[in-house]
Design a protein around this motif. Structure first.
Motif, PDB file in Angstrom:
ATOM      1  N   ILE A   1      -7.696  -1.102  -5.592  1.00 40.39           N
ATOM      2  CA  ILE A   1      -8.136  -0.665  -4.273  1.00 40.39           C
ATOM      3  C   ILE A   1      -7.140   0.320  -3.676  1.00 40.39           C
ATOM      4  CG2 ILE A   1      -8.601  -1.433  -1.904  1.00 40.39           C
ATOM      5  CD1 ILE A   1      -9.552  -4.077  -3.100  1.00 40.39           C
ATOM      6  N   PHE A   2      -5.838   0.089  -3.951  1.00 41.56           N
ATOM      7  CA  PHE A   2      -4.795   0.926  -3.349  1.00 41.56           C
ATOM      8  C   PHE A   2      -3.577   0.957  -4.253  1.00 41.56           C
ATOM      9  CE2 PHE A   2      -1.038   1.699  -0.850  1.00 41.56           C
ATOM     10  CZ  PHE A   2      -1.418   2.758  -0.054  1.00 41.56           C
ATOM     11  N   SER A   3      -2.896   2.119  -4.293  1.00 42.01           N
ATOM     12  CA  SER A   3      -1.651   2.264  -5.045  1.00 42.01           C
ATOM     13  C   SER A   3      -0.877   3.447  -4.496  1.00 42.01           C
ATOM     14  CB  SER A   3      -1.961   2.479  -6.530  1.00 42.01           C
ATOM     15  OG  SER A   3      -0.769   2.697  -7.250  1.00 42.01           O
ATOM     16  N   ASP A   4       0.380   3.211  -4.065  1.00 41.63           N
ATOM     17  CA  ASP A   4       1.217   4.313  -3.583  1.00 41.63           C
ATOM     18  C   ASP A   4       2.664   3.838  -3.485  1.00 41.63           C
ATOM     19  OD1 ASP A   4       1.871   6.860  -2.777  1.00 41.63           O
ATOM     20  OD2 ASP A   4       0.642   6.833  -0.969  1.00 41.63           O
TER      21      ASP A   4
ATOM     22  N   GLY B   1      16.591   2.865   3.776  1.00 35.02           N
ATOM     23  CA  GLY B   1      17.921   3.432   3.541  1.00 35.02           C
ATOM     24  C   GLY B   1      19.048   2.494   3.934  1.00 35.02           C
ATOM     25  N   ASP B   2      18.711   1.368   4.590  1.00 30.05           N
ATOM     26  CA  ASP B   2      19.743   0.403   4.980  1.00 30.05           C
ATOM     27  C   ASP B   2      19.592  -0.919   4.235  1.00 30.05           C
ATOM     28  OD1 ASP B   2      17.465  -0.623   6.122  1.00 30.05           O
ATOM     29  OD2 ASP B   2      18.251  -0.757   8.157  1.00 30.05           O
ATOM     30  N   GLY B   3      18.877  -0.862   3.098  1.00 29.05           N
ATOM     31  CA  GLY B   3      18.658  -2.071   2.319  1.00 29.05           C
ATOM     32  C   GLY B   3      17.433  -2.858   2.748  1.00 29.05           C
ATOM     33  N   THR B   4      16.621  -2.286   3.644  1.00 34.29           N
ATOM     34  CA  THR B   4      15.403  -2.958   4.084  1.00 34.29           C
ATOM     35  C   THR B   4      14.204  -2.044   3.880  1.00 34.29           C
ATOM     36  OG1 THR B   4      15.503  -2.148   6.367  1.00 34.29           O
ATOM     37  CG2 THR B   4      16.669  -4.207   5.875  1.00 34.29           C
ATOM     38  N   PHE B   5      13.014  -2.618   3.988  1.00 30.25           N
ATOM     39  CA  PHE B   5      11.790  -1.822   3.963  1.00 30.25           C
ATOM     40  C   PHE B   5      10.751  -2.475   4.848  1.00 30.25           C
ATOM     41  CE2 PHE B   5      10.997  -4.953   0.676  1.00 30.25           C
ATOM     42  CZ  PHE B   5       9.663  -5.284   0.847  1.00 30.25           C
ATOM     43  N   SER B   6       9.837  -1.672   5.314  1.00 34.74           N
ATOM     44  CA  SER B   6       8.687  -2.141   6.077  1.00 34.74           C
ATOM     45  C   SER B   6       7.554  -1.165   5.787  1.00 34.74           C
ATOM     46  CB  SER B   6       9.013  -2.176   7.572  1.00 34.74           C
ATOM     47  OG  SER B   6       7.897  -2.618   8.297  1.00 34.74           O
ATOM     48  N   VAL B   7       6.477  -1.653   5.171  1.00 37.61           N
ATOM     49  CA  VAL B   7       5.357  -0.793   4.820  1.00 37.61           C
ATOM     50  C   VAL B   7       4.071  -1.356   5.418  1.00 37.61           C
ATOM     51  CG1 VAL B   7       6.362   0.132   2.698  1.00 37.61           C
ATOM     52  CG2 VAL B   7       5.046  -1.961   2.595  1.00 37.61           C
ATOM     53  N   ASN B   8       3.212  -0.463   5.847  1.00 44.90           N
ATOM     54  CA  ASN B   8       1.885  -0.799   6.351  1.00 44.90           C
ATOM     55  C   ASN B   8       0.915   0.163   5.697  1.00 44.90           C
ATOM     56  OD1 ASN B   8       2.573  -2.757   8.610  1.00 44.90           O
ATOM     57  ND2 ASN B   8       3.829  -0.998   9.156  1.00 44.90           N
ATOM     58  N   VAL B   9      -0.081  -0.359   4.988  1.00 42.00           N
ATOM     59  CA  VAL B   9      -1.038   0.500   4.298  1.00 42.00           C
ATOM     60  C   VAL B   9      -2.457   0.110   4.695  1.00 42.00           C
ATOM     61  CG1 VAL B   9       0.533   0.818   2.344  1.00 42.00           C
ATOM     62  CG2 VAL B   9      -1.221  -0.953   2.222  1.00 42.00           C
ATOM     63  N   SER B  10      -3.356   1.088   4.648  1.00 49.38           N
ATOM     64  CA  SER B  10      -4.771   0.863   4.916  1.00 49.38           C
ATOM     65  C   SER B  10      -5.578   1.297   3.712  1.00 49.38           C
ATOM     66  CB  SER B  10      -5.212   1.674   6.139  1.00 49.38           C
ATOM     67  OG  SER B  10      -4.526   1.240   7.285  1.00 49.38           O
ATOM     68  N   TYR B  11      -6.719   0.654   3.505  1.00 50.31           N
ATOM     69  CA  TYR B  11      -7.598   0.978   2.392  1.00 50.31           C
ATOM     70  C   TYR B  11      -9.022   0.611   2.789  1.00 50.31           C
ATOM     71  CZ  TYR B  11      -5.823  -3.776   1.771  1.00 50.31           C
ATOM     72  OH  TYR B  11      -5.389  -5.059   1.986  1.00 50.31           O
TER      73      TYR B  11
ATOM     74  N   ALA C   1      -1.821 -10.159   4.541  1.00 47.78           N
ATOM     75  CA  ALA C   1      -2.777  -9.789   3.510  1.00 47.78           C
ATOM     76  C   ALA C   1      -4.143  -9.577   4.156  1.00 47.78           C
ATOM     77  CB  ALA C   1      -2.846 -10.880   2.443  1.00 47.78           C
ATOM     78  N   GLY C   2      -4.436  -8.340   4.520  1.00 48.94           N
ATOM     79  CA  GLY C   2      -5.681  -8.039   5.208  1.00 48.94           C
ATOM     80  C   GLY C   2      -6.780  -7.551   4.285  1.00 48.94           C
TER      81      GLY C   2
ATOM     82  N   THR D   1      13.868  -6.874   1.872  1.00 53.53           N
ATOM     83  CA  THR D   1      15.094  -6.193   1.466  1.00 53.53           C
ATOM     84  C   THR D   1      14.896  -5.549   0.100  1.00 53.53           C
ATOM     85  OG1 THR D   1      15.932  -8.233   0.496  1.00 53.53           O
ATOM     86  CG2 THR D   1      16.567  -7.764   2.783  1.00 53.53           C
ATOM     87  N   THR D   2      15.715  -4.531  -0.176  1.00 56.54           N
ATOM     88  CA  THR D   2      15.568  -3.808  -1.433  1.00 56.54           C
ATOM     89  C   THR D   2      16.866  -3.134  -1.834  1.00 56.54           C
ATOM     90  OG1 THR D   2      14.256  -2.154  -2.608  1.00 56.54           O
ATOM     91  CG2 THR D   2      14.775  -1.690  -0.308  1.00 56.54           C
ATOM     92  N   THR D   3      17.011  -2.908  -3.136  1.00 54.52           N
ATOM     93  CA  THR D   3      18.101  -2.083  -3.665  1.00 54.52           C
ATOM     94  C   THR D   3      17.541  -0.739  -4.118  1.00 54.52           C
ATOM     95  OG1 THR D   3      17.785  -2.951  -5.900  1.00 54.52           O
ATOM     96  CG2 THR D   3      19.378  -4.111  -4.482  1.00 54.52           C
ATOM     97  N   SER D   4      16.281  -0.484  -3.795  1.00 51.16           N
ATOM     98  CA  SER D   4      15.553   0.669  -4.318  1.00 51.16           C
ATOM     99  C   SER D   4      15.406   1.779  -3.294  1.00 51.16           C
ATOM    100  CB  SER D   4      14.139   0.251  -4.724  1.00 51.16           C
ATOM    101  OG  SER D   4      14.187  -0.899  -5.501  1.00 51.16           O
ATOM    102  N   PRO D   5      15.294   3.008  -3.772  1.00 56.29           N
ATOM    103  CA  PRO D   5      14.995   4.102  -2.846  1.00 56.29           C
ATOM    104  C   PRO D   5      13.521   4.145  -2.453  1.00 56.29           C
ATOM    105  CG  PRO D   5      15.406   4.958  -5.060  1.00 56.29           C
ATOM    106  CD  PRO D   5      15.657   3.484  -5.106  1.00 56.29           C
ATOM    107  N   TYR D   6      12.638   3.516  -3.255  1.00 55.93           N
ATOM    108  CA  TYR D   6      11.198   3.531  -2.972  1.00 55.93           C
ATOM    109  C   TYR D   6      10.605   2.132  -3.133  1.00 55.93           C
ATOM    110  CZ  TYR D   6      11.620   8.567  -3.270  1.00 55.93           C
ATOM    111  OH  TYR D   6      11.998   9.851  -3.054  1.00 55.93           O
ATOM    112  N   ILE D   7       9.503   1.902  -2.426  1.00 54.93           N
ATOM    113  CA  ILE D   7       8.752   0.657  -2.514  1.00 54.93           C
ATOM    114  C   ILE D   7       7.332   0.995  -2.960  1.00 54.93           C
ATOM    115  CG2 ILE D   7       7.798  -1.289  -1.210  1.00 54.93           C
ATOM    116  CD1 ILE D   7      10.824  -1.407  -1.612  1.00 54.93           C
ATOM    117  N   VAL D   8       6.837   0.297  -3.968  1.00 54.62           N
ATOM    118  CA  VAL D   8       5.471   0.494  -4.456  1.00 54.62           C
ATOM    119  C   VAL D   8       4.596  -0.649  -3.941  1.00 54.62           C
ATOM    120  CG1 VAL D   8       3.994   0.484  -6.514  1.00 54.62           C
ATOM    121  CG2 VAL D   8       6.152   1.752  -6.526  1.00 54.62           C
ATOM    122  N   VAL D   9       3.411  -0.295  -3.453  1.00 53.40           N
ATOM    123  CA  VAL D   9       2.411  -1.279  -3.032  1.00 53.40           C
ATOM    124  C   VAL D   9       1.141  -1.028  -3.828  1.00 53.40           C
ATOM    125  CG1 VAL D   9       0.980  -2.129  -1.132  1.00 53.40           C
ATOM    126  CG2 VAL D   9       3.343  -1.429  -0.693  1.00 53.40           C
ATOM    127  N   LYS D  10       0.601  -2.080  -4.427  1.00 49.73           N
ATOM    128  CA  LYS D  10      -0.678  -1.998  -5.145  1.00 49.73           C
ATOM    129  C   LYS D  10      -1.550  -3.157  -4.688  1.00 49.73           C
ATOM    130  CE  LYS D  10       1.007   0.318  -9.296  1.00 49.73           C
ATOM    131  NZ  LYS D  10       0.122   1.369  -9.687  1.00 49.73           N
TER     132      LYS D  10
END
Length: 196
Positions: free
Chosen positions: A63-66, A72-82, A34-35, A44-53
């Motif tokens: 401050i941020f939403s996307d 695609g293998d049941g995992t996710f890794s997201v890095n966002v800047s704001y 949390a920066g 992990t996810t069952t979803s095709p997309y991950i939302v970060v707010k």
């Protein structure tokens, strides 16, 4: 009467089709940072997309939403800047699975919410190219090279998640070894059998 029965059957059939094609969009965060100017999360996810707010907790302003595609293998890794805020500002972070790439699409599945006094990321090397987030399956020592020597008392526990090189290398012992990113300038190695 027959006409009403036929119409009722068609309605029931259509409702069945809609529920059959709906996507369960859940996401579970296993680690995050949390920066004050960036946020990263994986899990992990069952979803095709991950939302970060991200919201300023005190003012309620967004401050941020996307939305981002999952791996695609049941995992996710997201890095966002704001745009950055002062160290210690209370920020509220949300992560959820979404059936679409619309950041306002949520199907009322479980989600991650955290309120943190944000931290500035310390200078250090970024995750090397070609490294992916994986779960470790063994309690294992960290080695200085493939089939090398243990690095002091450094070890990794089963169930932890680490960035590892997606391409294992063969050690002098004939086994495959995986390079692991420990956040420093020197990486260690663990047996590939311990990596999911």
């Amino acid at each position: 009467m027959k006409k009403q029965l036929v119409i009722s059957m068609i309605v029931v059939f259509m409702l069945g089709l809609v529920s059959a094609f709906s996507v369960s969009a859940s996401a579970t965060v296993s680690s995050y940072f949390a920066g004050c100017s960036d946020f990263s999360a994986s899990g992990t996810t069952t979803s095709p997309y991950i939302v970060v707010k991200v919201y300023n907790y005190d003012t309620g302003s967004r401050i941020f939403s996307d939305a981002f595609p999952a791996n695609g293998d049941g995992t996710f890794s997201v890095n966002v800047s704001y745009p950055g805020v002062s160290t210690g500002t209370e920020l509220e972070y949300y992560v959820w699975g979404s059936p679409t790439n619309d950041p306002d699409d949520w199907d009322v599945e479980d989600y991650f919410e955290g309120v943190e006094s944000c931290q500035q990321r310390t200078d250090g090397p970024g995750v090397p190219t070609g490294f992916v987030l994986r779960t470790i399956w063994c309690d294992v020592a960290v080695y200085n090279a493939p089939a090398g020597s243990p690095v002091g008392s450094a070890s990794i526990r089963a169930g932890q998640t680490w960035f590892v090189n997606a391409t294992p290398v063969a050690g002098s012992d004939g086994a495959d070894w995986t390079e692991i990113f420990a956040g420093g300038r020197t990486n260690g190695y663990i047996p590939t059998v311990c990596v999911s």
